[in-house]
Design an enzyme around this catalytic site. Structure first.
Site, PDB file in Angstrom:
ATOM      1  N   SER A   1      -0.375   0.803  -8.412  1.00 11.33           N
ATOM      2  CA  SER A   1      -1.904   0.739  -7.996  1.00 11.33           C
ATOM      3  C   SER A   1      -2.362   1.919  -9.272  1.00 11.33           C
ATOM      4  O   SER A   1      -3.667   2.593  -9.187  1.00 11.33           O
ATOM      5  CB  SER A   1      -1.464   2.940  -7.308  1.00 11.33           C
ATOM      6  OG  SER A   1      -0.866   2.284  -6.275  1.00 11.33           O
TER       7      SER A   1
ATOM      8  N   HIS B   1      -2.918  -5.947  -5.856  1.00 11.35           N
ATOM      9  CA  HIS B   1      -2.785  -4.917  -5.749  1.00 11.35           C
ATOM     10  C   HIS B   1      -2.976  -5.168  -4.348  1.00 11.35           C
ATOM     11  O   HIS B   1      -4.701  -5.319  -3.856  1.00 11.35           O
ATOM     12  CB  HIS B   1      -3.588  -3.848  -6.319  1.00 11.35           C
ATOM     13  CG  HIS B   1      -3.639  -2.769  -5.916  1.00 11.35           C
ATOM     14  ND1 HIS B   1      -4.200  -1.690  -6.611  1.00 11.35           N
ATOM     15  CD2 HIS B   1      -2.940  -1.638  -5.550  1.00 11.35           C
ATOM     16  CE1 HIS B   1      -4.069  -0.564  -5.725  1.00 11.35           C
ATOM     17  NE2 HIS B   1      -3.298  -0.823  -4.736  1.00 11.35           N
TER      18      HIS B   1
ATOM     19  N   GLU C   1      -6.622  -6.208  -4.730  1.00 13.55           N
ATOM     20  CA  GLU C   1      -7.330  -5.804  -5.703  1.00 13.55           C
ATOM     21  C   GLU C   1      -6.428  -6.615  -7.144  1.00 13.55           C
ATOM     22  O   GLU C   1      -5.617  -6.981  -6.955  1.00 13.55           O
ATOM     23  CB  GLU C   1      -7.574  -4.543  -6.795  1.00 13.55           C
ATOM     24  CG  GLU C   1      -8.597  -3.806  -7.163  1.00 13.55           C
ATOM     25  CD  GLU C   1      -8.369  -2.548  -7.669  1.00 13.55           C
ATOM     26  OE1 GLU C   1      -7.072  -1.718  -7.599  1.00 13.55           O
ATOM     27  OE2 GLU C   1      -9.181  -1.832  -8.303  1.00 13.55           O
TER      28      GLU C   1
ATOM     29  N   ASN D   1      -8.350   2.565  -7.026  1.00 12.38           N
ATOM     30  CA  ASN D   1      -7.918   4.330  -7.056  1.00 12.38           C
ATOM     31  C   ASN D   1      -8.664   5.316  -8.668  1.00 12.38           C
ATOM     32  O   ASN D   1      -8.285   6.350  -8.469  1.00 12.38           O
ATOM     33  CB  ASN D   1      -6.381   4.096  -7.620  1.00 12.38           C
ATOM     34  CG  ASN D   1      -5.591   3.919  -6.393  1.00 12.38           C
ATOM     35  OD1 ASN D   1      -5.564   5.223  -5.796  1.00 12.38           O
ATOM     36  ND2 ASN D   1      -4.487   3.270  -6.584  1.00 12.38           N
TER      37      ASN D   1
HETATM   38  N1  LIG Z   1       1.645   3.771  -0.254  1.00  9.16           N
HETATM   39  C1  LIG Z   1       0.648   3.243  -1.091  1.00  9.16           C
HETATM   40  O1  LIG Z   1      -0.037   3.059   0.229  1.00  9.16           O
HETATM   41  C2  LIG Z   1      -0.080   2.283  -1.986  1.00  9.16           C
HETATM   42  C3  LIG Z   1      -1.199   1.134  -1.966  1.00  9.16           C
HETATM   43  C4  LIG Z   1      -0.856   0.470  -3.142  1.00  9.16           C
HETATM   44  C5  LIG Z   1      -0.388   0.129  -3.600  1.00  9.16           C
HETATM   45  N2  LIG Z   1       0.969   0.901  -3.897  1.00  9.16           N
HETATM   46  C6  LIG Z   1       1.844   0.610  -4.613  1.00  9.16           C
HETATM   47  O2  LIG Z   1       3.036  -0.192  -4.784  1.00  9.16           O
HETATM   48  C7  LIG Z   1       4.304   0.359  -5.132  1.00  9.16           C
HETATM   49  C8  LIG Z   1       5.250   0.756  -4.212  1.00  9.16           C
HETATM   50  O3  LIG Z   1       4.598   1.751  -3.780  1.00  9.16           O
HETATM   51  P1  LIG Z   1       5.225   2.523  -1.886  1.00  9.16           P
HETATM   52  O4  LIG Z   1       4.251   3.462  -1.046  1.00  9.16           O
HETATM   53  O5  LIG Z   1       5.987   0.969  -1.439  1.00  9.16           O
HETATM   54  O6  LIG Z   1       6.855   2.863  -2.345  1.00  9.16           O
HETATM   55  P2  LIG Z   1       7.676   3.434  -1.201  1.00  9.16           P
HETATM   56  O7  LIG Z   1       8.061   4.508  -2.363  1.00  9.16           O
HETATM   57  O8  LIG Z   1       7.755   3.215   0.092  1.00  9.16           O
HETATM   58  O9  LIG Z   1       8.680   1.965  -2.033  1.00  9.16           O
HETATM   59  C9  LIG Z   1       9.790   1.921  -3.209  1.00  9.16           C
HETATM   60  C10 LIG Z   1      11.103   1.054  -2.892  1.00  9.16           C
HETATM   61  O10 LIG Z   1      11.544   1.050  -4.125  1.00  9.16           O
HETATM   62  C11 LIG Z   1      12.055   0.261  -4.362  1.00  9.16           C
HETATM   63  N3  LIG Z   1      12.880   0.366  -6.160  1.00  9.16           N
HETATM   64  C12 LIG Z   1      12.275   1.627  -6.915  1.00  9.16           C
HETATM   65  N4  LIG Z   1      13.167   1.374  -8.210  1.00  9.16           N
HETATM   66  C13 LIG Z   1      13.888   0.382  -7.357  1.00  9.16           C
HETATM   67  C14 LIG Z   1      14.293  -0.698  -8.527  1.00  9.16           C
HETATM   68  N5  LIG Z   1      14.300  -1.007 -10.007  1.00  9.16           N
HETATM   69  N6  LIG Z   1      13.962  -2.147  -8.370  1.00  9.16           N
HETATM   70  C15 LIG Z   1      14.271  -2.271  -7.423  1.00  9.16           C
HETATM   71  N7  LIG Z   1      13.617  -1.818  -5.813  1.00  9.16           N
HETATM   72  C16 LIG Z   1      13.412  -0.430  -6.944  1.00  9.16           C
HETATM   73  C17 LIG Z   1      13.022   1.999  -3.498  1.00  9.16           C
HETATM   74  O11 LIG Z   1      14.239   2.220  -3.125  1.00  9.16           O
HETATM   75  C18 LIG Z   1      12.410   1.840  -2.382  1.00  9.16           C
HETATM   76  O12 LIG Z   1      12.537   0.961  -1.475  1.00  9.16           O
HETATM   77  C19 LIG Z   1       3.779   1.576  -6.023  1.00  9.16           C
HETATM   78  O13 LIG Z   1       3.541   1.032  -7.240  1.00  9.16           O
HETATM   79  C20 LIG Z   1       2.635   2.000  -5.864  1.00  9.16           C
HETATM   80  O14 LIG Z   1       1.703   2.681  -6.817  1.00  9.16           O
HETATM   81  C21 LIG Z   1       0.865   1.745  -2.968  1.00  9.16           C
END
Ligand SMILES: NC(=O)c1ccc[n+]([C@@H]2O[C@H](COP(=O)([O-])OP(=O)(O)OC[C@H]3O[C@@H](n4cnc5c(N)ncnc54)[C@H](O)[C@@H]3O)[C@@H](O)[C@H]2O)c1
Length: 277
Positions: free
Chosen positions: A113, A134, A146, A184
Protein backbone atom coordinates in the site's frame (compact mmCIF):
# COMPACT_ATOMS: atom_id res chain seq x y z
CA UNK A 1 6.92 -12.79 -21.59
CA UNK A 2 3.78 -14.85 -21.10
CA UNK A 3 2.46 -14.87 -17.54
CA UNK A 4 0.87 -18.28 -17.07
CA UNK A 5 1.91 -19.20 -13.54
CA UNK A 6 1.81 -16.78 -10.60
CA UNK A 7 3.19 -17.22 -7.09
CA UNK A 8 1.07 -15.28 -4.59
CA UNK A 9 2.89 -14.75 -1.29
CA UNK A 10 0.61 -14.03 1.67
CA UNK A 11 -2.81 -15.68 1.91
CA UNK A 12 -4.51 -12.97 3.99
CA UNK A 13 -7.44 -10.96 2.75
CA UNK A 14 -5.52 -9.44 -0.17
CA UNK A 15 -3.41 -12.45 -1.15
CA UNK A 16 -6.50 -14.68 -1.20
CA UNK A 17 -8.39 -12.19 -3.35
CA UNK A 18 -5.46 -11.84 -5.75
CA UNK A 19 -5.05 -15.64 -6.02
CA UNK A 20 -8.79 -15.88 -6.77
CA UNK A 21 -8.85 -13.36 -9.62
CA UNK A 22 -5.63 -14.70 -11.18
CA UNK A 23 -6.94 -18.30 -11.08
CA UNK A 24 -10.31 -17.14 -12.43
CA UNK A 25 -8.45 -15.72 -15.46
CA UNK A 26 -7.32 -19.27 -16.33
CA UNK A 27 -3.77 -18.99 -14.97
CA UNK A 28 -2.11 -21.38 -12.57
CA UNK A 29 -1.54 -20.02 -9.05
CA UNK A 30 0.70 -21.18 -6.24
CA UNK A 31 -0.25 -19.75 -2.84
CA UNK A 32 2.26 -19.48 0.00
CA UNK A 33 1.99 -18.08 3.52
CA UNK A 34 4.40 -18.35 6.44
CA UNK A 35 1.73 -18.70 9.15
CA UNK A 36 0.37 -22.16 9.94
CA UNK A 37 -3.18 -22.60 8.64
CA UNK A 38 -3.16 -19.31 6.71
CA UNK A 39 -3.29 -20.91 3.25
CA UNK A 40 -6.21 -23.11 4.31
CA UNK A 41 -8.06 -20.04 5.66
CA UNK A 42 -7.27 -18.20 2.43
CA UNK A 43 -8.57 -21.06 0.30
CA UNK A 44 -11.72 -21.16 2.44
CA UNK A 45 -12.28 -17.45 1.82
CA UNK A 46 -11.72 -17.94 -1.92
CA UNK A 47 -14.25 -20.79 -2.04
CA UNK A 48 -16.88 -18.72 -0.21
CA UNK A 49 -16.36 -15.80 -2.56
CA UNK A 50 -16.50 -18.04 -5.66
CA UNK A 51 -19.72 -19.69 -4.46
CA UNK A 52 -21.30 -16.24 -3.92
CA UNK A 53 -20.21 -15.18 -7.42
CA UNK A 54 -21.51 -18.46 -8.93
CA UNK A 55 -24.94 -17.78 -7.39
CA UNK A 56 -24.93 -14.52 -9.36
CA UNK A 57 -24.01 -16.29 -12.59
CA UNK A 58 -20.22 -16.56 -12.18
CA UNK A 59 -18.17 -19.56 -13.30
CA UNK A 60 -17.63 -22.96 -11.67
CA UNK A 61 -15.86 -22.56 -8.26
CA UNK A 62 -14.29 -26.04 -8.47
CA UNK A 63 -12.58 -25.22 -11.79
CA UNK A 64 -11.01 -22.04 -10.34
CA UNK A 65 -9.95 -23.77 -7.10
CA UNK A 66 -8.34 -26.58 -9.11
CA UNK A 67 -5.91 -24.05 -10.60
CA UNK A 68 -4.59 -23.03 -7.14
CA UNK A 69 -1.96 -25.15 -5.45
CA UNK A 70 -0.05 -24.42 -2.25
CA UNK A 71 3.63 -24.28 -1.37
CA UNK A 72 5.38 -24.41 2.00
CA UNK A 73 8.01 -21.95 0.79
CA UNK A 74 8.61 -19.53 -2.07
CA UNK A 75 8.46 -21.37 -5.40
CA UNK A 76 9.44 -20.06 -8.85
CA UNK A 77 6.82 -18.87 -11.35
CA UNK A 78 6.53 -16.35 -14.21
CA UNK A 79 5.44 -13.66 -11.77
CA UNK A 80 5.41 -13.22 -7.99
CA UNK A 81 2.72 -11.05 -6.44
CA UNK A 82 3.73 -10.42 -2.84
CA UNK A 83 0.89 -9.57 -0.42
CA UNK A 84 2.34 -10.09 3.07
CA UNK A 85 2.17 -7.80 6.09
CA UNK A 86 2.97 -4.11 5.39
CA UNK A 87 6.54 -4.25 6.75
CA UNK A 88 9.54 -3.22 4.64
CA UNK A 89 12.02 -5.67 6.21
CA UNK A 90 9.70 -8.66 5.74
CA UNK A 91 8.96 -7.68 2.13
CA UNK A 92 12.63 -7.02 1.29
CA UNK A 93 13.56 -10.47 2.56
CA UNK A 94 10.92 -12.05 0.32
CA UNK A 95 12.13 -10.10 -2.74
CA UNK A 96 15.75 -11.09 -2.02
CA UNK A 97 14.84 -14.78 -1.71
CA UNK A 98 12.52 -14.76 -4.74
CA UNK A 99 15.26 -13.16 -6.83
CA UNK A 100 17.51 -16.11 -6.05
CA UNK A 101 15.08 -18.80 -7.21
CA UNK A 102 13.00 -17.16 -9.97
CA UNK A 103 14.10 -17.41 -13.61
CA UNK A 104 15.95 -14.23 -14.67
CA UNK A 105 13.15 -13.11 -17.01
CA UNK A 106 10.42 -13.47 -14.33
CA UNK A 107 8.72 -10.41 -12.82
CA UNK A 108 8.43 -9.60 -9.10
CA UNK A 109 5.47 -7.46 -8.02
CA UNK A 110 4.30 -6.16 -4.66
CA UNK A 111 0.77 -5.36 -3.56
CA UNK A 112 2.20 -2.95 -0.98
CA UNK A 113 0.00 0.00 0.00
CA UNK A 114 2.90 2.36 0.61
CA UNK A 115 6.38 0.83 0.86
CA UNK A 116 8.72 2.19 -1.84
CA UNK A 117 8.98 -0.17 -4.83
CA UNK A 118 12.51 1.14 -5.36
CA UNK A 119 13.47 -0.16 -1.89
CA UNK A 120 12.09 -3.63 -2.68
CA UNK A 121 13.76 -3.61 -6.12
CA UNK A 122 17.13 -2.81 -4.52
CA UNK A 123 16.96 -6.14 -2.64
CA UNK A 124 17.10 -7.93 -6.02
CA UNK A 125 19.46 -8.21 -8.99
CA UNK A 126 16.60 -7.31 -11.38
CA UNK A 127 15.27 -3.85 -10.41
CA UNK A 128 13.99 -3.39 -13.99
CA UNK A 129 11.61 -6.34 -13.40
CA UNK A 130 10.22 -5.21 -10.03
CA UNK A 131 6.96 -3.27 -9.86
CA UNK A 132 4.01 -2.33 -7.66
CA UNK A 133 0.73 -4.06 -8.54
CA UNK A 134 -1.67 -2.60 -6.00
CA UNK A 135 -5.10 -4.21 -5.88
CA UNK A 136 -8.06 -2.92 -3.86
CA UNK A 137 -10.17 -4.63 -1.22
CA UNK A 138 -12.26 -6.71 -1.88
CA UNK A 139 -10.12 -7.74 -4.86
CA UNK A 140 -12.81 -9.68 -6.79
CA UNK A 141 -15.14 -6.66 -6.66
CA UNK A 142 -12.98 -3.56 -7.10
CA UNK A 143 -11.84 -2.52 -10.55
CA UNK A 144 -8.65 -0.61 -9.89
CA UNK A 145 -5.04 -1.79 -10.04
CA UNK A 146 -2.57 0.98 -9.22
CA UNK A 147 0.64 0.23 -11.15
CA UNK A 148 3.75 1.72 -9.53
CA UNK A 149 7.09 1.93 -11.27
CA UNK A 150 10.21 1.94 -9.14
CA UNK A 151 13.13 4.10 -10.22
CA UNK A 152 14.46 1.39 -12.55
CA UNK A 153 11.27 -0.44 -13.58
CA UNK A 154 11.37 -0.97 -17.34
CA UNK A 155 8.66 0.03 -19.81
CA UNK A 156 8.30 -3.66 -20.74
CA UNK A 157 7.61 -4.63 -17.11
CA UNK A 158 5.03 -1.85 -16.68
CA UNK A 159 3.36 -2.82 -19.97
CA UNK A 160 3.22 -6.51 -19.00
CA UNK A 161 1.66 -5.76 -15.60
CA UNK A 162 -0.88 -3.31 -17.04
CA UNK A 163 -1.82 -5.89 -19.70
CA UNK A 164 -2.23 -8.54 -16.99
CA UNK A 165 -4.47 -6.19 -14.97
CA UNK A 166 -6.70 -5.67 -18.04
CA UNK A 167 -6.80 -9.43 -18.61
CA UNK A 168 -7.96 -9.88 -14.99
CA UNK A 169 -10.86 -7.54 -15.79
CA UNK A 170 -9.30 -4.58 -13.96
CA UNK A 171 -8.37 -1.06 -14.97
CA UNK A 172 -4.73 -0.11 -14.39
CA UNK A 173 -3.69 3.44 -13.44
CA UNK A 174 -0.01 4.36 -13.17
CA UNK A 175 1.47 6.22 -10.23
CA UNK A 176 5.01 7.27 -9.39
CA UNK A 177 6.92 5.67 -6.54
CA UNK A 178 6.35 8.37 -3.91
CA UNK A 179 5.03 7.66 -0.38
CA UNK A 180 1.51 6.23 -0.46
CA UNK A 181 1.50 6.50 -4.28
CA UNK A 182 -1.83 8.17 -5.23
CA UNK A 183 -4.49 6.04 -3.54
CA UNK A 184 -3.19 6.01 0.02
CA UNK A 185 -1.77 9.52 -0.17
CA UNK A 186 -5.42 10.59 -0.45
CA UNK A 187 -7.29 7.87 1.44
CA UNK A 188 -5.21 7.51 4.61
CA UNK A 189 -5.26 11.17 5.72
CA UNK A 190 -9.06 11.02 5.22
CA UNK A 191 -9.34 7.95 7.47
CA UNK A 192 -6.88 9.45 9.97
CA UNK A 193 -8.93 12.65 10.20
CA UNK A 194 -12.07 10.60 10.84
CA UNK A 195 -10.25 8.91 13.75
CA UNK A 196 -9.27 12.35 15.10
CA UNK A 197 -12.95 13.40 14.86
CA UNK A 198 -13.81 10.33 16.96
CA UNK A 199 -10.98 10.99 19.45
CA UNK A 200 -12.04 14.61 19.89
CA UNK A 201 -15.68 13.62 20.40
CA UNK A 202 -16.94 15.44 17.32
CA UNK A 203 -19.33 12.55 16.62
CA UNK A 204 -19.97 8.85 17.26
CA UNK A 205 -18.55 6.32 14.74
CA UNK A 206 -21.98 5.69 13.16
CA UNK A 207 -22.51 9.43 12.61
CA UNK A 208 -19.04 9.92 11.12
CA UNK A 209 -19.61 7.07 8.67
CA UNK A 210 -23.18 8.14 7.85
CA UNK A 211 -21.93 11.62 6.97
CA UNK A 212 -19.39 10.19 4.52
CA UNK A 213 -21.87 7.71 3.03
CA UNK A 214 -24.81 10.05 2.54
CA UNK A 215 -22.96 13.34 2.26
CA UNK A 216 -20.12 12.26 -0.04
CA UNK A 217 -21.83 9.23 -1.64
CA UNK A 218 -19.05 6.92 -0.43
CA UNK A 219 -20.09 3.25 -0.38
CA UNK A 220 -18.79 2.96 3.19
CA UNK A 221 -17.66 5.42 5.84
CA UNK A 222 -13.97 5.95 6.73
CA UNK A 223 -14.11 4.08 10.06
CA UNK A 224 -15.84 1.05 8.56
CA UNK A 225 -13.33 1.17 5.71
CA UNK A 226 -10.42 1.32 8.18
CA UNK A 227 -11.86 -1.78 9.88
CA UNK A 228 -12.02 -3.51 6.49
CA UNK A 229 -8.45 -2.56 5.52
CA UNK A 230 -7.06 -3.49 8.95
CA UNK A 231 -6.03 -0.88 11.53
CA UNK A 232 -2.48 -2.30 11.65
CA UNK A 233 -2.18 -1.75 7.90
CA UNK A 234 -3.56 1.81 8.29
CA UNK A 235 -0.95 2.66 10.95
CA UNK A 236 1.84 1.12 8.86
CA UNK A 237 0.80 3.23 5.84
CA UNK A 238 0.54 6.44 7.90
CA UNK A 239 4.03 5.76 9.29
CA UNK A 240 5.40 5.47 5.74
CA UNK A 241 3.64 8.72 4.70
CA UNK A 242 4.87 10.50 7.84
CA UNK A 243 8.46 9.34 7.50
CA UNK A 244 8.63 9.61 3.72
CA UNK A 245 7.02 13.03 3.36
CA UNK A 246 8.34 14.49 6.61
CA UNK A 247 5.16 16.40 7.38
CA UNK A 248 3.54 16.08 10.84
CA UNK A 249 0.09 16.15 9.25
CA UNK A 250 0.65 12.50 8.28
CA UNK A 251 1.33 11.24 11.84
CA UNK A 252 -1.10 8.43 12.71
CA UNK A 253 -3.80 9.51 15.18
CA UNK A 254 -2.91 8.22 18.69
CA UNK A 255 -6.31 6.52 18.94
CA UNK A 256 -5.56 4.50 15.80
CA UNK A 257 -2.25 3.37 17.28
CA UNK A 258 -3.93 2.54 20.59
CA UNK A 259 -6.46 0.23 18.90
CA UNK A 260 -3.57 -1.61 17.23
CA UNK A 261 -1.72 -1.89 20.55
CA UNK A 262 -4.88 -3.44 22.04
CA UNK A 263 -5.04 -5.98 19.21
CA UNK A 264 -8.25 -4.51 17.81
CA UNK A 265 -7.28 -4.60 14.14
CA UNK A 266 -10.77 -4.40 12.60
CA UNK A 267 -12.73 -7.12 10.87
CA UNK A 268 -9.87 -9.58 10.82
CA UNK A 269 -9.79 -9.75 14.64
CA UNK A 270 -13.55 -9.26 15.11
CA UNK A 271 -13.17 -5.80 16.64
CA UNK A 272 -12.05 -2.36 15.51
CA UNK A 273 -14.17 0.78 15.52
CA UNK A 274 -17.09 -1.64 15.29
CA UNK A 275 -17.63 -5.18 16.61
CA UNK A 276 -17.98 -8.09 14.19
CA UNK A 277 -19.54 -10.98 16.05
N1 LIG B 1 -6.17 -4.60 3.53
C1 LIG B 1 -6.35 -3.85 2.49
O1 LIG B 1 -7.42 -3.27 2.28
C2 LIG B 1 -5.23 -3.67 1.49
C3 LIG B 1 -5.49 -3.06 0.26
C4 LIG B 1 -4.45 -2.96 -0.67
C5 LIG B 1 -3.18 -3.41 -0.34
N2 LIG B 1 -2.95 -3.98 0.89
C6 LIG B 1 -1.61 -4.49 1.16
O2 LIG B 1 -1.62 -5.89 0.99
C7 LIG B 1 -0.67 -6.50 1.89
C8 LIG B 1 -1.38 -7.56 2.71
O3 LIG B 1 -2.46 -6.98 3.42
P1 LIG B 1 -3.66 -7.87 3.99
O4 LIG B 1 -4.74 -6.92 4.34
O5 LIG B 1 -3.92 -9.01 3.08
O6 LIG B 1 -2.99 -8.41 5.35
P2 LIG B 1 -3.38 -9.71 6.21
O7 LIG B 1 -2.93 -9.40 7.59
O8 LIG B 1 -4.79 -10.11 5.96
O9 LIG B 1 -2.44 -10.87 5.56
C9 LIG B 1 -1.04 -10.82 5.56
C10 LIG B 1 -0.55 -12.26 5.43
O10 LIG B 1 0.89 -12.23 5.26
C11 LIG B 1 1.41 -13.38 5.89
N3 LIG B 1 2.86 -13.23 6.10
C12 LIG B 1 3.48 -12.41 6.98
N4 LIG B 1 4.82 -12.53 6.84
C13 LIG B 1 5.03 -13.46 5.85
C14 LIG B 1 6.20 -14.02 5.26
N5 LIG B 1 7.43 -13.65 5.64
N6 LIG B 1 6.05 -14.93 4.27
C15 LIG B 1 4.81 -15.31 3.86
N7 LIG B 1 3.67 -14.82 4.40
C16 LIG B 1 3.78 -13.90 5.38
C17 LIG B 1 0.61 -13.48 7.19
O11 LIG B 1 0.70 -14.76 7.77
C18 LIG B 1 -0.80 -13.11 6.70
O12 LIG B 1 -1.53 -14.27 6.33
C19 LIG B 1 -0.05 -5.36 2.69
O13 LIG B 1 1.12 -4.96 2.07
C20 LIG B 1 -1.12 -4.28 2.59
O14 LIG B 1 -0.59 -2.99 2.75
C21 LIG B 1 -3.95 -4.13 1.80
Amino acid sequence: MEIEHVLVVGAGQMGAGIAQVVAASGRRVTLHDAAPGAVERGLGAIEKSLVRLAEKGGGDPAAVLARIDRADDLAPADLMIEAVVENADVKRDIFRRADEIFPPEALLASNTSSIPITLLAAATSRPDRVIGMHFFNPVPMLQLVEVIRGLETSDATAAAISALAVDLGKTPAEARDLPGFVSNRILMPFINEAVYALLEGVAEPEAIDTIAKLGFAHPMGPLALADLIGLDTCVAIMDVLHEGLGNPKYAPCPLLRQYVQAGHLGRKTGRGFYSYA
